[in-house]
Enzyme design. Structure first.
Site, PDB file in Angstrom:
ATOM      1  N   GLN A 172       0.793  -1.111  -0.004  1.00 49.64           N
ATOM      2  CA  GLN A 172       0.041  -0.138  -0.085  1.00 49.64           C
ATOM      3  C   GLN A 172       0.985   1.168   0.009  1.00 49.64           C
ATOM      4  OE1 GLN A 172      -2.382   2.523  -0.490  1.00 49.64           O
ATOM      5  NE2 GLN A 172      -3.911   0.904   0.154  1.00 49.64           N
ATOM      6  N   ARG A 198      -0.320   4.191   0.112  1.00 49.66           N
ATOM      7  CA  ARG A 198      -1.053   5.326   1.021  1.00 49.66           C
ATOM      8  C   ARG A 198      -0.506   5.160   2.578  1.00 49.66           C
ATOM      9  NH1 ARG A 198      -5.061   8.551  -0.604  1.00 49.66           N
ATOM     10  NH2 ARG A 198      -5.828   8.959   1.478  1.00 49.66           N
ATOM     11  N   GLY A 215     -24.106  -0.784   2.086  1.00 55.13           N
ATOM     12  CA  GLY A 215     -23.139  -2.085   1.918  1.00 55.13           C
ATOM     13  C   GLY A 215     -22.101  -1.676   1.043  1.00 55.13           C
ATOM     14  N   GLN A 265     -18.585  -1.476  -4.393  1.00 51.16           N
ATOM     15  CA  GLN A 265     -17.390  -1.910  -5.376  1.00 51.16           C
ATOM     16  C   GLN A 265     -16.667  -2.959  -4.609  1.00 51.16           C
ATOM     17  OE1 GLN A 265     -14.526   1.154  -6.756  1.00 51.16           O
ATOM     18  NE2 GLN A 265     -13.620  -0.268  -8.103  1.00 51.16           N
ATOM     19  N   GLU A 287      -8.289  -0.817   0.503  1.00 48.27           N
ATOM     20  CA  GLU A 287      -8.160  -0.756   1.913  1.00 48.27           C
ATOM     21  C   GLU A 287      -9.059   0.095   2.781  1.00 48.27           C
ATOM     22  OE1 GLU A 287      -4.501  -0.458   5.023  1.00 48.27           O
ATOM     23  OE2 GLU A 287      -3.938  -0.314   3.001  1.00 48.27           O
ATOM     24  N   ARG A 289     -12.165   0.809   2.129  1.00 47.88           N
ATOM     25  CA  ARG A 289     -13.556   0.055   2.129  1.00 47.88           C
ATOM     26  C   ARG A 289     -13.371  -1.079   3.162  1.00 47.88           C
ATOM     27  NH1 ARG A 289     -13.314  -1.418  -3.839  1.00 47.88           N
ATOM     28  NH2 ARG A 289     -11.553  -0.196  -3.882  1.00 47.88           N
ATOM     29  N   ARG A 301      -6.625   8.171  -7.752  1.00 41.49           N
ATOM     30  CA  ARG A 301      -7.154   9.105  -6.762  1.00 41.49           C
ATOM     31  C   ARG A 301      -6.509  10.335  -6.742  1.00 41.49           C
ATOM     32  NH1 ARG A 301      -9.965   6.414  -2.873  1.00 41.49           N
ATOM     33  NH2 ARG A 301      -9.528   8.080  -1.655  1.00 41.49           N
ATOM     34  N   ALA A 302      -7.619  11.298  -6.434  1.00 41.60           N
ATOM     35  CA  ALA A 302      -7.015  12.653  -6.686  1.00 41.60           C
ATOM     36  C   ALA A 302      -6.408  13.362  -5.248  1.00 41.60           C
ATOM     37  CB  ALA A 302      -8.373  13.672  -6.940  1.00 41.60           C
TER      38      ALA A 302
END
Length: 310
Positions: free
Chosen positions: A64, A66, A85, A88, A106, A108, A143-144
């Protein structure tokens, strides 16, 4: 996942699907939740189809990029998951003995824990370490809000751990090779500068320009000045050019941000009072007033305006 309209990111349109190996469907185990049955029941489903997998059977992603997640945004996502729920599915890979390792998703996964969920929809993919890291980087590139230093360190890991050259990294992630080069250069900046990039005080554009300064002390001093004067990327470019080319002093003078209208008005009033050119340099309430004169007569006029006895 945030949708980014930056043209440079359109090359990422291939998405994660292009990194998922195309294989014939294979059977993989699905360990059912404890409340479904007292004894372990194994169900099978083809690779590529979402399964409901217990959260505590999934371990964190070692690749990861991040390192931090906004707690408030994580709570918002948890509330959404509790109500509707997980929309994705996450992507995992099987480790054996009913265990899985997270590849993407991660936030989610963490939010599902906070939402008191027991399982999460997941796609099980058979991928190598290299493919898993590639997929993680591509997801984060899309991801921005990804931190530039997190991305820079991810590219460095691809280079050091998987011996990928910059052309390979550019091809695999859909980024221009020059952009990959600039990201990797960020990892060579002094740690205090890296920290200011992570905090958002310096943007990727600022850091890319500052990295041209080789001396660490001069670089740190320049970074602090850029932050202190809230320079734009264009102003930073002119400023750094002036540092690397001392003869261009005129350009450096253009770096001082436009004066606050109130300060500018006072500058004009002083200028009218003394009849000479006046310049106020202000930085958040601190600065200096410069009165220029070319002749002794002008200097005498300044003294008279100030009421100085001679």
């Amino acid at each position: 996942m945030a949708i980014v309209n930056d043209p440079k990111r359109r090359a990422l349109g291939k998405g994660l699907e292009s990194l998922l190996p195309r294989r014939e469907p294979a059977a993989v185990p699905r360990i059912q939740a404890a409340e479904e049955t007292a004894a372990p029941v194994v169900a099978v489903a083809p690779v590529g189809k979402p399964l409901e997998i217990e959260l505590d059977k999934i371990s964190r992603n070692p690749f990861q990029t991040r390192t931090t997640f906004d707690p408030e945004k994580l709570k918002e996502l948890a509330a959404s998951i509790a109500a509707s729920g997980v929309v994705q599915p996450i992507v995992v890979r099987a480790l054996g003995e009913g265990k899985y390792q997270l590849i993407t998703g991660e936030r989610r996964w963490l939010a599902s824990f906070e939402a008191s969920k027991l399982t999460i929809p997941a796609i099980v993919s058979e991928v190598s370490d290299e493919q898993a890291m590639e997929m993680t980087i591509v997801e984060n590139l899309q991801r921005a809000d990804l931190n530039p230093m997190e991305q820079a360190r991810a590219y460095k890991r691809l280079s050091e751990e998987f011996k990928m050259n910059q052309n390979d990294m550019a091809t695999r992630t859909g980024m221009p090779r020059t952009t990959v080069t600039n990201y990797i250069r960020l990892t060579k900046l002094p740690l205090p500068v890296q920290q200011r990039i992570e905090s958002g005080e310096l943007s990727f554009g600022h850091a890319k320009i500052l990295s041209a300064i080789e001396d660490p002390d001069r670089l740190m001093s320049a970074a602090l000045r850029v932050i202190g004067l809230s320079m734009s990327v264009r102003q930073t470019e002119t400023y750094v050019h002036g540092i690397l080319n001392p003869e261009s002093k005129e350009k450096q003078q253009k770096l001082i941000p436009e004066l606050d209208p109130n300060v500018k008005e006072i500058q004009n009033q002083i200028q009218q009072a003394v009849g000479l050119k006046v310049k106020i340099e202000d930085n958040e309430g601190r600065g200096r007033v410069i009165i220029e004169y070319k002749k002794l007569h002008d200097f005498d006029a300044i003294l008279d305006a100030l009421g100085v006895k001679r």
